[in-house]
Motif scaffolding. Structure first.
Motif, short mmCIF file in Angstrom:
data_model
loop_
_atom_site.label_atom_id
_atom_site.label_comp_id
_atom_site.label_asym_id
_atom_site.label_seq_id
_atom_site.Cartn_x
_atom_site.Cartn_y
_atom_site.Cartn_z
N SER A 165 0.85 -1.20 0.00
CA SER A 165 0.00 0.00 0.00
C SER A 165 0.88 1.24 0.00
N ILE A 166 0.30 2.33 -0.47
CA ILE A 166 0.99 3.62 -0.53
C ILE A 166 0.31 4.55 0.46
N GLU A 201 0.45 8.69 2.09
CA GLU A 201 0.95 10.05 1.93
C GLU A 201 1.81 10.42 3.13
N HIS A 213 9.00 8.91 -4.73
CA HIS A 213 8.28 8.52 -5.94
C HIS A 213 7.43 7.28 -5.68
N PRO A 214 6.40 7.38 -4.83
CA PRO A 214 5.61 6.19 -4.48
C PRO A 214 4.87 5.58 -5.67
N GLU A 215 4.39 6.40 -6.60
CA GLU A 215 3.65 5.85 -7.74
C GLU A 215 4.55 5.06 -8.68
N GLU A 216 5.80 5.48 -8.83
CA GLU A 216 6.74 4.72 -9.66
C GLU A 216 7.03 3.35 -9.05
N ALA A 263 4.97 1.77 -7.04
CA ALA A 263 3.72 1.02 -7.18
C ALA A 263 3.62 0.42 -8.58
N GLN A 264 3.96 1.19 -9.58
CA GLN A 264 3.92 0.71 -10.96
C GLN A 264 4.92 -0.43 -11.17
N ARG A 322 -1.97 -4.44 -5.12
CA ARG A 322 -1.99 -3.24 -4.30
C ARG A 322 -3.24 -3.23 -3.44
#
Length: 145
Positions: free
Chosen positions: A90-91, A93, A128-131, A133-134, A143
């Motif tokens: 999980s990501i 903030e 860079h959490p989205e990178e 995650a990808q 996820r």
């Protein structure tokens, strides 16, 4: 070959660590001048500097098989999680919002929490959490919603 690499550091945290080291160096000079306890103080100062250097920078690497989290030297701060052992991630903030059993943190934009199939949870801060995650999703890791 790494699919993802990131190096995280914080100028403020590095200055804080340097302020911790200054009294040790001063004490080292004082023991040298006094002529007593210098070898013990030298070893203590050397050990402290290694720990501080290792904690000042964090490297995150993801390749085909594993996620590696290392300090600058990788002597004390180090954790490897195999991709096949990751149940989900999980990501969150903010760099303080994760609370994994094993947590690696430096000031950053977000954090990743990894739940393992076998073992404890691991979390780490990242800019860079989205990178990440990808990259993990590309390796087939689900996820959390």
């Amino acid at each position: 070959m790494a699919l993802y690499e990131e190096r995280i550091s914080s100028r403020g945290f590095t200055v804080f660590l340097a302020l911790i080291a200054i009294p040790m160096v001063w004490g080292l000079m004082a023991t040298y001048q006094a002529g007593q306890g210098f070898p013990i103080m030298l070893a203590s100062t050397f050990l402290l500097l290694i720990i501080l250097l290792d904690a000042a920078v964090m490297k995150i690497e993801i390749d085909e098989r594993e996620v590696r989290i290392r300090g600058l030297l990788g002597l004390i701060v180090r954790k490897t999680v195999e991709i096949e052992n990751i149940e989900r991630f999980s990501i969150r903030e903010g760099w303080m919002s994760c609370s994994g059993t094993t947590h690696f943190t430096l000031p950053a934009k977000g954090c990743i929490l990894i739940r393992q199939k076998k073992g404890w949870t691991v979390s780490f801060s990242t800019n860079h959490p989205e990178e990440i995650a990808q990259t993990l999703a590309m390796r087939g890791v689900p996820r959390e919603p």
